[in-house]
Design a protein around this motif. Structure first.
Motif, PDB file in Angstrom:
ATOM      1  N   TRP A 144       0.840  -1.208   0.000  1.00  0.00           N
ATOM      2  CA  TRP A 144       0.000   0.000   0.000  1.00  0.00           C
ATOM      3  C   TRP A 144       0.872   1.254   0.000  1.00  0.00           C
ATOM      4  O   TRP A 144       0.611   2.216  -0.726  1.00  0.00           O
ATOM      5  N   ARG A 145       1.919   1.246   0.798  1.00  0.00           N
ATOM      6  CA  ARG A 145       2.811   2.399   0.894  1.00  0.00           C
ATOM      7  C   ARG A 145       3.482   2.697  -0.448  1.00  0.00           C
ATOM      8  O   ARG A 145       3.680   3.864  -0.818  1.00  0.00           O
ATOM      9  N   SER A 146       3.785   1.649  -1.215  1.00  0.00           N
ATOM     10  CA  SER A 146       4.430   1.852  -2.518  1.00  0.00           C
ATOM     11  C   SER A 146       3.499   2.583  -3.484  1.00  0.00           C
ATOM     12  O   SER A 146       3.944   3.403  -4.291  1.00  0.00           O
ATOM     13  N   ILE A 147       2.198   2.308  -3.387  1.00  0.00           N
ATOM     14  CA  ILE A 147       1.227   2.986  -4.241  1.00  0.00           C
ATOM     15  C   ILE A 147       1.093   4.449  -3.817  1.00  0.00           C
ATOM     16  O   ILE A 147       1.082   5.353  -4.654  1.00  0.00           O
ATOM     17  N   VAL A 148       0.983   4.664  -2.523  1.00  0.00           N
ATOM     18  CA  VAL A 148       0.848   6.021  -1.993  1.00  0.00           C
ATOM     19  C   VAL A 148       2.059   6.868  -2.377  1.00  0.00           C
ATOM     20  O   VAL A 148       1.921   8.025  -2.796  1.00  0.00           O
ATOM     21  N   ASP A 149       3.238   6.300  -2.242  1.00  0.00           N
ATOM     22  CA  ASP A 149       4.463   7.035  -2.602  1.00  0.00           C
ATOM     23  C   ASP A 149       4.490   7.350  -4.103  1.00  0.00           C
ATOM     24  O   ASP A 149       4.982   8.404  -4.522  1.00  0.00           O
ATOM     25  N   LYS A 150       3.948   6.444  -4.895  1.00  0.00           N
ATOM     26  CA  LYS A 150       3.957   6.606  -6.346  1.00  0.00           C
ATOM     27  C   LYS A 150       3.045   7.743  -6.789  1.00  0.00           C
ATOM     28  O   LYS A 150       3.419   8.556  -7.652  1.00  0.00           O
ATOM     29  N   ILE A 151       1.853   7.831  -6.203  1.00  0.00           N
ATOM     30  CA  ILE A 151       0.887   8.834  -6.649  1.00  0.00           C
ATOM     31  C   ILE A 151       0.923  10.104  -5.801  1.00  0.00           C
ATOM     32  O   ILE A 151       0.325  11.118  -6.155  1.00  0.00           O
ATOM     33  N   GLY A 152       1.622  10.051  -4.660  1.00  0.00           N
ATOM     34  CA  GLY A 152       1.804  11.239  -3.849  1.00  0.00           C
ATOM     35  C   GLY A 152       0.624  11.636  -2.992  1.00  0.00           C
ATOM     36  O   GLY A 152       0.546  12.769  -2.524  1.00  0.00           O
TER      37      GLY A 152
ATOM     38  N   LYS B  59     -16.101   9.273  -8.588  1.00  0.00           N
ATOM     39  CA  LYS B  59     -15.672  10.661  -8.472  1.00  0.00           C
ATOM     40  C   LYS B  59     -14.199  10.776  -8.088  1.00  0.00           C
ATOM     41  O   LYS B  59     -13.615  11.854  -8.152  1.00  0.00           O
ATOM     42  N   GLU B  60     -13.602   9.654  -7.671  1.00  0.00           N
ATOM     43  CA  GLU B  60     -12.202   9.663  -7.244  1.00  0.00           C
ATOM     44  C   GLU B  60     -11.263   9.540  -8.437  1.00  0.00           C
ATOM     45  O   GLU B  60     -11.598   8.927  -9.455  1.00  0.00           O
ATOM     46  N   GLU B  61     -10.086  10.109  -8.296  1.00  0.00           N
ATOM     47  CA  GLU B  61      -9.080   9.966  -9.352  1.00  0.00           C
ATOM     48  C   GLU B  61      -8.319   8.656  -9.201  1.00  0.00           C
ATOM     49  O   GLU B  61      -7.938   8.019 -10.187  1.00  0.00           O
ATOM     50  N   ASN B  62      -8.101   8.260  -7.950  1.00  0.00           N
ATOM     51  CA  ASN B  62      -7.375   7.025  -7.655  1.00  0.00           C
ATOM     52  C   ASN B  62      -8.152   6.195  -6.635  1.00  0.00           C
ATOM     53  O   ASN B  62      -8.728   6.745  -5.691  1.00  0.00           O
ATOM     54  N   LEU B  63      -8.144   4.893  -6.821  1.00  0.00           N
ATOM     55  CA  LEU B  63      -8.750   3.975  -5.868  1.00  0.00           C
ATOM     56  C   LEU B  63      -7.836   2.778  -5.666  1.00  0.00           C
ATOM     57  O   LEU B  63      -7.251   2.265  -6.625  1.00  0.00           O
ATOM     58  N   ILE B  64      -7.723   2.348  -4.417  1.00  0.00           N
ATOM     59  CA  ILE B  64      -6.958   1.138  -4.101  1.00  0.00           C
ATOM     60  C   ILE B  64      -7.936   0.083  -3.596  1.00  0.00           C
ATOM     61  O   ILE B  64      -8.802   0.365  -2.764  1.00  0.00           O
ATOM     62  N   PHE B  65      -7.785  -1.139  -4.103  1.00  0.00           N
ATOM     63  CA  PHE B  65      -8.577  -2.277  -3.634  1.00  0.00           C
ATOM     64  C   PHE B  65      -7.645  -3.273  -2.960  1.00  0.00           C
ATOM     65  O   PHE B  65      -6.608  -3.621  -3.517  1.00  0.00           O
ATOM     66  N   LEU B  66      -8.029  -3.710  -1.787  1.00  0.00           N
ATOM     67  CA  LEU B  66      -7.229  -4.678  -1.052  1.00  0.00           C
ATOM     68  C   LEU B  66      -7.940  -6.025  -1.030  1.00  0.00           C
ATOM     69  O   LEU B  66      -9.037  -6.157  -0.473  1.00  0.00           O
ATOM     70  N   CYS B  67      -7.327  -7.012  -1.673  1.00  0.00           N
ATOM     71  CA  CYS B  67      -7.871  -8.374  -1.697  1.00  0.00           C
ATOM     72  C   CYS B  67      -7.035  -9.211  -0.736  1.00  0.00           C
ATOM     73  O   CYS B  67      -5.877  -9.509  -1.019  1.00  0.00           O
ATOM     74  N   GLY B  68      -7.591  -9.572   0.386  1.00  0.00           N
ATOM     75  CA  GLY B  68      -6.781 -10.315   1.344  1.00  0.00           C
ATOM     76  C   GLY B  68      -7.600 -11.117   2.318  1.00  0.00           C
ATOM     77  O   GLY B  68      -8.827 -11.141   2.267  1.00  0.00           O
ATOM     78  N   HIS B  69      -6.904 -11.760   3.216  1.00  0.00           N
ATOM     79  CA  HIS B  69      -7.535 -12.592   4.234  1.00  0.00           C
ATOM     80  C   HIS B  69      -6.961 -12.223   5.600  1.00  0.00           C
ATOM     81  O   HIS B  69      -6.607 -13.089   6.378  1.00  0.00           O
ATOM     82  N   TYR B  70      -6.863 -10.949   5.847  1.00  0.00           N
ATOM     83  CA  TYR B  70      -6.311 -10.494   7.120  1.00  0.00           C
ATOM     84  C   TYR B  70      -7.429  -9.813   7.883  1.00  0.00           C
ATOM     85  O   TYR B  70      -7.783  -8.679   7.627  1.00  0.00           O
ATOM     86  N   GLU B  71      -8.032 -10.541   8.825  1.00  0.00           N
ATOM     87  CA  GLU B  71      -9.245 -10.056   9.480  1.00  0.00           C
ATOM     88  C   GLU B  71      -9.028  -8.759  10.262  1.00  0.00           C
ATOM     89  O   GLU B  71      -9.906  -7.919  10.343  1.00  0.00           O
ATOM     90  N   GLY B  72      -7.857  -8.598  10.852  1.00  0.00           N
ATOM     91  CA  GLY B  72      -7.597  -7.383  11.608  1.00  0.00           C
ATOM     92  C   GLY B  72      -6.784  -6.414  10.782  1.00  0.00           C
ATOM     93  O   GLY B  72      -5.788  -5.877  11.238  1.00  0.00           O
ATOM     94  N   ILE B  73      -7.208  -6.199   9.555  1.00  0.00           N
ATOM     95  CA  ILE B  73      -6.429  -5.416   8.595  1.00  0.00           C
ATOM     96  C   ILE B  73      -6.127  -4.022   9.154  1.00  0.00           C
ATOM     97  O   ILE B  73      -6.903  -3.467   9.920  1.00  0.00           O
TER      98      ILE B  73
END
Length: 234
Positions: A71-79, A104-118
């Motif tokens: 997630w941090r790599s995406i945030v750093d990439k788009i600022g 309405k958003e310019e960027n969206l991140i989707f998290l596909c995982g199995h971490y219940e306490g994300i």
């Protein structure tokens, strides 16, 4: 619009979204879809990303570290820190109105995982596509990207398609007919052959109301009806 899908199965996601309307929109530069492989961000030398849950129990859970670093790599990439959607049955059900909001958003991140306490600090939206259990969040993410993409200007070839489909105003779409004029004893309604666009629109509106009332009373209960329609159909 830019979609970033954090997943352990990037090929599955990209093969599903690189086709049809969404694939053509990406080729035209109307949107971008990037699958971010969570496994690429693990510090485990064996590329392991899951572990046993504290307290015991069946199954494995995804570790927090590779999820956060991906997630941090995406945030750093788009600022910026965009809305981050965690696909989970514990979230509210995805709807057409939600699709419009996300569009309405310019960027969206989707998290596909199995971490219940994300990690709470990265997730802004918890979303479900229905009350059933799937193997992972990849299919729900693909469903959401498809629905949201249709709201992006230029993605649909017909400018009106996005505003006249099912669920607009909480009504199902009216019946559609194509050639031949008669098929297996069923004829196209005369109004659709009349050339009178006002009558056609009125017929389609009425059919949408009838179909919604019969097939989806839950939608009909909150449908956007005029005062005249409300008196007639309620």
């Amino acid at each position: 619009m830019n979609f970033y899908i954090m997943t352990l199965f990037p090929d599955m996601v990209m093969q599903g979204l690189n086709t049809s309307i969404i694939g053509r929109a990406a080729e035209k530069g109307l949107l971008t879809i990037e699958a971010v492989n969570i496994r690429d961000y693990t510090i485990n030398k064996h590329k392991k990303v899951d572990d046993y849950p504290y307290g015991g129990g069946a199954g494995m859970l995804m570790q927090a570290q590779p999820v956060y670093d991906a997630w941090r790599s995406i945030v750093d990439k788009i600022g910026t820190k965009p809305r981050t959607i965690y696909l989970t049955p514990q979230g509210p059900t995805f709807t057409q109105q939600a699709a419009k909001s996300f569009a309405k958003e310019e960027n969206l991140i989707f998290l596909c995982g199995h971490y219940e306490g994300i990690l709470e600090e990265i997730v802004t939206d918890y979303v479900s596509i229905g009350d059933y259990v799937l193997t992972g969040g990849e299919l729900p993410a693909m469903v959401m990207v498809d629905a949201i993409s249709r709201m992006v200007p230029g993605v649909l070839t017909n400018d009106e398609s996005g505003s006249t489909e099912s669920f607009e105003g909480d009504l199902l779409e009216y019946p559609q007919y194509s050639r031949p004029e008669e098929w297996m004893g069923k004829k196209v309604p005369p109004v659709l052959l009349s050339g009178n666009h006002k009558l056609v629109d009125e017929w389609r509106r009425e059919q949408s109301i009838i179909r919604t009332k019969e097939r989806r009373p839950d939608l009909f209960a909150r449908a956007e009806l005029t005062e005249k329609e409300r008196k007639k159909w309620r």
